[in-house]
Design a protein around this motif. Structure first.
Motif, PDB file in Angstrom:
ATOM      1  N   SER A 745       0.824  -1.206   0.000  1.00 45.73           N
ATOM      2  CA  SER A 745       0.000   0.000   0.000  1.00 45.73           C
ATOM      3  C   SER A 745       0.860   1.259   0.000  1.00 45.73           C
ATOM      4  O   SER A 745       0.341   2.360  -0.069  1.00 45.73           O
ATOM      5  N   PHE A 746       2.171   1.109   0.097  1.00 46.02           N
ATOM      6  CA  PHE A 746       3.040   2.286   0.070  1.00 46.02           C
ATOM      7  C   PHE A 746       3.800   2.327  -1.250  1.00 46.02           C
ATOM      8  O   PHE A 746       4.098   1.290  -1.838  1.00 46.02           O
ATOM      9  N   ALA A 747       4.133   3.541  -1.645  1.00 48.90           N
ATOM     10  CA  ALA A 747       4.888   3.675  -2.890  1.00 48.90           C
ATOM     11  C   ALA A 747       6.315   3.173  -2.701  1.00 48.90           C
ATOM     12  O   ALA A 747       6.934   2.676  -3.624  1.00 48.90           O
ATOM     13  N   TYR A 748       6.825   3.344  -1.502  1.00 51.70           N
ATOM     14  CA  TYR A 748       8.189   2.899  -1.222  1.00 51.70           C
ATOM     15  C   TYR A 748       8.146   1.990  -0.013  1.00 51.70           C
ATOM     16  O   TYR A 748       7.538   2.322   0.990  1.00 51.70           O
ATOM     17  N   GLN A 749       8.775   0.834  -0.122  1.00 52.01           N
ATOM     18  CA  GLN A 749       8.714  -0.067   1.026  1.00 52.01           C
ATOM     19  C   GLN A 749      10.012  -0.844   1.214  1.00 52.01           C
ATOM     20  O   GLN A 749      10.838  -0.919   0.316  1.00 52.01           O
ATOM     21  N   ILE A 750      10.172  -1.353   2.411  1.00 53.70           N
ATOM     22  CA  ILE A 750      11.350  -2.160   2.727  1.00 53.70           C
ATOM     23  C   ILE A 750      11.185  -3.550   2.116  1.00 53.70           C
ATOM     24  O   ILE A 750      10.080  -3.954   1.740  1.00 53.70           O
ATOM     25  N   ASN A 751      12.295  -4.270   2.013  1.00 52.59           N
ATOM     26  CA  ASN A 751      12.204  -5.693   1.709  1.00 52.59           C
ATOM     27  C   ASN A 751      12.095  -6.419   3.036  1.00 52.59           C
ATOM     28  O   ASN A 751      12.734  -6.034   4.014  1.00 52.59           O
ATOM     29  N   ILE A 752      11.262  -7.452   3.069  1.00 54.61           N
ATOM     30  CA  ILE A 752      11.163  -8.213   4.312  1.00 54.61           C
ATOM     31  C   ILE A 752      12.391  -9.121   4.365  1.00 54.61           C
ATOM     32  O   ILE A 752      12.476 -10.109   3.631  1.00 54.61           O
ATOM     33  N   GLY A 753      13.356  -8.747   5.171  1.00 51.88           N
ATOM     34  CA  GLY A 753      14.629  -9.462   5.188  1.00 51.88           C
ATOM     35  C   GLY A 753      14.605 -10.687   6.074  1.00 51.88           C
ATOM     36  O   GLY A 753      13.705 -10.858   6.898  1.00 51.88           O
ATOM     37  N   ALA A 754      15.610 -11.540   5.879  1.00 49.08           N
ATOM     38  CA  ALA A 754      15.714 -12.755   6.681  1.00 49.08           C
ATOM     39  C   ALA A 754      15.874 -12.414   8.150  1.00 49.08           C
ATOM     40  O   ALA A 754      15.418 -13.150   9.020  1.00 49.08           O
ATOM     41  N   ASN A 755      16.517 -11.256   8.417  1.00 52.10           N
ATOM     42  CA  ASN A 755      16.752 -10.904   9.827  1.00 52.10           C
ATOM     43  C   ASN A 755      15.460 -10.861  10.640  1.00 52.10           C
ATOM     44  O   ASN A 755      15.431 -11.238  11.800  1.00 52.10           O
ATOM     45  N   ILE A 756      14.378 -10.409   9.986  1.00 50.86           N
ATOM     46  CA  ILE A 756      13.103 -10.337  10.690  1.00 50.86           C
ATOM     47  C   ILE A 756      12.664 -11.730  11.154  1.00 50.86           C
ATOM     48  O   ILE A 756      12.228 -11.923  12.290  1.00 50.86           O
ATOM     49  N   PHE A 757      12.839 -12.705  10.275  1.00 47.24           N
ATOM     50  CA  PHE A 757      12.416 -14.066  10.629  1.00 47.24           C
ATOM     51  C   PHE A 757      13.334 -14.659  11.690  1.00 47.24           C
ATOM     52  O   PHE A 757      12.883 -15.383  12.580  1.00 47.24           O
ATOM     53  N   VAL A 758      14.629 -14.330  11.579  1.00 49.76           N
ATOM     54  CA  VAL A 758      15.565 -14.832  12.588  1.00 49.76           C
ATOM     55  C   VAL A 758      15.186 -14.286  13.956  1.00 49.76           C
ATOM     56  O   VAL A 758      15.092 -15.027  14.942  1.00 49.76           O
TER      57      VAL A 758
END
Lengths: 791, 222
Positions: A745-758
């Motif tokens: 929903s945003f024009a600019y967004q982060i990538n959901i990185g592996a760090n989040i899952f770790v």
């Protein structure tokens, strides 16, 4: 019979305190979460619905290249003439703040608007004093809300008193109304009769594109009116009043009043934030998940302990109880616990509501807990908990056959282990989804506020210059202030006060008008904000006047891309035509910087020197003694502009305000993720306590055979390690899917990185380790003699 | 009062069939006081459970008060034993969360007897066993003998025609045991049929009839 059940239930609760505490606290937290979420959802989804004509009220907006809630002030009179069947048509001109003078004291006050006499017909208020039909008829009339009247006049009569507005209008108070509810898109504190300014804005009325920010037009259709039919007539309406050319490009969408809060196409120039309904559906889902976690605790603990109650079941059956009577008894006990939890949950809600209202910036009072809808929801939640949590254990427990449960050494087995494990997996999975969700929101907000802005926002304040003739005096004053590092004069800092204009570039083959941002800046601007020059130079100080039609301009990357140029160097020397008549030569290219929120794609932007348009000062302060510096600026400014009140804003705060909605979502996510984790952990603690007690003998034997404390802890933990891992396999893709969609929903967004899952899985392990650790170690250090003593 | 005809009960372990009751035929008249004796594992308790309708035989016929109970639905059967049979257990099996008073009252609740009426009936029972002073205590505050008194009071409250007692004195010392047996004797004198399982020769002597079981069969009767 019921009394008997409740008595047993109460004694059972007293006897098994830890077990009951876990259940009741978990359920109470769950119920409190549900109530809070209900109040939030009711508040947000109820935006503007409390006006009596809300279902027939529309705002006339402008769609030309972009969506704009403000329209020309010429629209309202034209609507009145061309659509006489409309029940009401009203002009509002919302000013975010106003300069007031009361008893010779000056104040800056928020939420002032001009509105015509038809306004009270559409937006019904509770009038404490004054007549809604006449209060806004005459010029120089003002209506105040109760709190404003009280703020400036105390307990004295405000009616008939005078207020001076913007050093210009002498207004008489003609009405006092109750404070406007928080959930409206038009949160005003004062209404000044539109007749007061009508003559001043006459010039704007004839021009379709002369749009004052905050100039809103509202209509109320008659009952059984087809709005789509009126919408289809709008094209002809524009053509008739403003000509063919304008009708070709411009549309006037009729926006339903109750959709305004949720229409995210109108991101700019809105007074209150817009949001998506989906956010609140997501919150409802979270409420359901939290209740599920609490119910799982209940089911797990009840089935784990079922054997404890087997004897009672046997006895009762022998004494003549039927199975359905037993089911009723167990459901009665559940009901009893849920009732306690419900009361506790209500208390918790009442206690934390004021705090939460501040966190989530909602205007919800404790009194709202007594609404019938809240009570209904509480009861519904309680009933669903009783059914969800109580039914299964009741069936399991009532199924014991007396002959087995009454043997002097019962050899009963109801392990229900697979079920329990599956439910624990579900709990872990829900918690992990919520952890991942919270992290994604947190990273995205950090990205919004701090990453890739394209300019330096640190310690910059921005304020107005009311009188441009004093620009140089003010500049000297600021430069002599040791607390000020850099100063720049402009039409606004990168994120403040955007102007837009049309552009074409016949040279590059762009003949159709497109829209660009326009910023008037001084020679220090790019340096001060650390905008990165990609080619050419920044603007030079020149003696331009408003009538000049040749300009040297700096443009951003997006602009040269629009022109079909990739290499910034090649853009130097190109021409663009601004506002239909200004010839602009590109003398510099600047790297894209954020001038609007990241909800939107960056637009073309043109920067040029024009000192007549320097309405704003930006000053970068030394980080030490900021308050002193600001006080000194205030003093200097106030002595230069005695007619005005000094007010300033940090760029940081301005940027954060764009994302206030996401901040609220983040706060909500954090809070409810935490609650989910707490409830889940309590359940886990209950289960492990039970397992430790049940396996006491096994632990004893293992210790006698030489097992170390670590072995015993491992014995208890390994199962949970596996369960967490399984939960993660479910949670990770699910959370990724949900949050990926949210980010879109945003024009600019982060990538959901592996760090989040770790982080998510590690935190699950840590939480589980803390929960299990204590009981496992306790079981491990017990002297085996105690557990192996023969009965 | 009750007739057992060719009652068999077994369980299968692998391909072996182990019999717990083997061809039991019994006829017990109203007003009898029957003691069932036998070594551990001879099937005494199972037989008692079958008579109490808590357990079902694999084969055979059971007539209770002229009704063939094995062909009844669970609900009807529980209706019968609810109103005609009182159980007394070796481990007392009082409900820990209820007071003495409430334990005795519970069967009446399940028979939907009104509160006022229940009060009177429980009071009579407390009087009869002289435990009025203990009515508000919980089971774990009583001695074994006292608990068993409560157990018997609870069994008697519904005015059963038959009392089934599974080693009622097994957990008691001899003096307490004697008291309990005297109560049974007294009850029997009032016309209540009593069937008890016991290890003790002495207690068995209270009965008018002794049935000896061995390996699931009736070995002898005396």
């Amino acid at each position: 019979m019921i009394k008997n059940y409740f008595k047993t239930a109460w004694r059972y609760i007293k006897k098994h305190k830890a077990y009951s505490l876990i259940n009741i606290l978990g359920l109470a937290l769950g119920i409190a979460s549900c109530l809070i979420i209900f109040l939030v959802v009711q508040y947000e989804l109820g935006y503007d619905q409390f006006y009596k004509k809300s279902d027939r009220t529309y705002r006339v907006t402008l769609n030309q290249l972009d969506f704009n809630p403000s329209v020309s002030m010429g629209v309202v009179p034209a609507l009145r003439t061309d659509f006489p069947e409309l029940e009401d048509v009203s002009q509002v001109w919302y000013r975010k703040s106003a300069l007031l003078e009361i008893h010779n004291e000056k104040y800056e006050e928020k939420g002032m608007m001009y509105a015509d006499k038809y306004f009270p017909e559409i937006f019904d208020q509770h009038w404490l004093e004054g007549n809604p039909k006449t209060a806004l008829t005459d010029p120089n009339s003002i209506v105040l809300t109760e709190s404003i009247a009280h703020k400036y006049f105390g307990n004295k009569e405000a009616m008939g008193q005078f207020i001076k507005l913007e050093n210009k209008y002498n207004l008489k108070i003609t009405g006092v109304i109750k404070n406007v509810l928080g959930n409206t898109h038009l949160p005003f504190n004062m209404i000044v009769s539109f007749a007061t300014v009508e003559n001043d804005v006459k010039g704007m009325m004839s021009n379709f594109y002369a749009i004052a920010d905050g100039s809103f037009a509202y209509i109320v259709t008659p009952k059984n009116y087809h709005i789509s039919q009126m919408q289809s007539l709008m094209h002809g309406f524009i053509e008739k009043n403003w000509g063919k050319d304008i009708a070709k490009d411009a549309k006037l969408p009729l926006q339903p009043l109750t959709d305004i809060h949720f229409d995210q196409r109108y991101l700019n120039n809105t007074i209150s934030y817009t949001t998506s309904r989906e956010t609140y559906y997501a919150l409802i889902a979270i409420a359901v998940l939290i209740i599920i976690i609490a119910c799982i605790n209940f089911i797990n603990l009840a089935t784990a302990q079922a054997i404890r109650r087997a004897k009672e079941v046997g006895v009762r059956k022998v004494l003549g109880s039927t199975r359905s009577q037993l089911i009723k008894q167990f459901l009665g006990e559940t009901t009893f616990m849920v009732l306690i939890a419900m009361i506790l949950g209500l208390l918790v809600t009442a206690f934390f509501l004021p705090l939460l209202s501040t966190w989530l910036s909602l205007k919800i009072s404790i009194a709202q807990l007594l609404q019938s809808s809240v009570i209904l929801v509480t009861v519904l939640v309680a009933i669903s908990i009783i059914i969800l949590a109580g039914l299964y254990p009741a069936f399991v427990q009532s199924a014991f056959r007396p002959i087995e449960s009454l043997k002097s050494k019962p050899s009963l087995t109801f392990s229900g282990l697979t079920l329990r494990k599956s439910l624990v997996v579900i709990q872990f999975a829900i918690c992990q989804v919520m952890i991942i969700g919270t992290l994604v929101v947190a990273y995205q907000i950090d990205f919004f506020e701090n990453r890739d802005l394209g300019f330096d926002k640190e310690a910059v304040i921005s304020f107005k210059i009311p009188d441009k003739s004093k620009t140089e005096v003010l500049r000297n004053e600021l430069q002599n202030n040791p607390g000020v590092k850099q100063v720049s004069f402009s039409s606004g800092a990168p994120v403040i006060s955007n102007n837009f204009t049309s552009f074409t570039s016949p040279e590059s083959g762009i003949k159709k008008e497109d829209v660009t941002e326009l910023k008037f800046i001084d020679e220090d601007y790019t340096k001060m904000f650390a905008l990165k020059m990609l080619a050419g130079e920044s603007v030079q100080r020149t003696e331009t006047s408003d009538n000049d039609s040749v300009h040297n301009v700096v443009v951003n990357e997006t602009m040269i891309h629009k022109l079909g140029i990739q290499d910034p160097q090649k853009a130097i020397g190109k021409y663009i035509l601004l506002n239909g008549s200004w010839n602009a030569t590109i003398t510099g290219v600047v790297k894209d910087f954020q001038s609007e929120s990241k909800h939107k794609k960056i637009r073309p932007c043109v920067l040029l020197y024009n000192k007549n348009a320097f309405f704003m000062v930006s000053a970068r302060l030394q980080t030490s003694n900021m308050n002193q510096t600001i006080a000194r600026i205030d003093k200097a400014w106030s002595s230069l502009f005695p007619q005005n009140v000094f007010s300033y804003e940090f760029l940081d705060d301005h940027i954060a305000a764009w994302y206030s909605q996401e901040q609220k979502e983040y706060t909500a996510f954090k809070l409810f993720a935490l609650i989910a984790i707490i409830i889940g952990s309590m359940g886990l603690y209950g289960l492990i306590t039970f397992a430790a007690a049940q396996r006491g003998k096994e632990v004893g034997i293992r210790k006698v055979l030489g097992a170390s404390l670590a072995d015993i802890v491992f014995l208890f933990s390994k199962e949970f390690v596996i369960l967490i891992a399984i939960a993660f396999l479910i949670a990770a893709p699910l959370a990724y899917y949900i949050m990926y969609n949210w980010l879109q929903s945003f024009a600019y967004q982060i990538n959901i990185g592996a760090n989040i899952f770790v982080i998510a899985i590690l935190s699950s392990f840590i939480i589980a380790a803390f929960t299990i650790g204590y009981q496992a170690i306790k079981a491990g250090i017990v002297n085996p003699i105690n557990s192996l003593r023969s009965e | 009062m009750l007739q057992l005809k060719n009652i068999y009960k077994w369980f299968n372990t692998g391909s072996n069939r182990t019999f717990i009751l083997k061809d039991i035929n019994l006829d017990i008249k109203q007003g009898e006081f029957v003691s069932i004796m036998g070594p551990s594992g001879s099937g005494k308790s199972t037989l008692l459970n079958v008579m109490g309708m808590l357990d079902e035989p694999n084969e055979g016929k059971y007539i209770f008060l002229d009704q063939d109970v094995l062909h009844m639905k669970e609900k009807q059967r529980s209706e019968i034993y609810k109103s005609h049979i009182g159980f007394v257990f070796q481990a007392y099996h009082l409900i820990d969360e209820l007071t003495v008073y409430e334990n005795i009252e519970t069967p009446l609740i399940y028979q939907n007897i009104k509160s006022g009426e229940r009060k009177g009936m429980v009071a009579d029972m407390l009087d009869r066993f002289q435990i009025v002073g203990k009515k508000d205590l919980f089971p774990n505050q009583l001695s074994g003998g006292q608990q068993q008194l409560v157990g018997i009071a609870r069994a008697l409250i519904v005015k059963p025609k038959l009392i089934l007692a599974d080693e009622p004195t097994g957990n008691l010392n001899s003096k307490q045991g004697e008291e309990i047996m005297n109560i049974f004797k007294e009850l029997n004198g009032e016309g209540v049929t009593i069937i008890q399982v016991t290890h003790s020769e002495k207690n068995a002597e209270y009965g008018s009839r002794i049935i000896h079981l061995l390996d699931g069969r009736i070995e002898k009767e005396s």
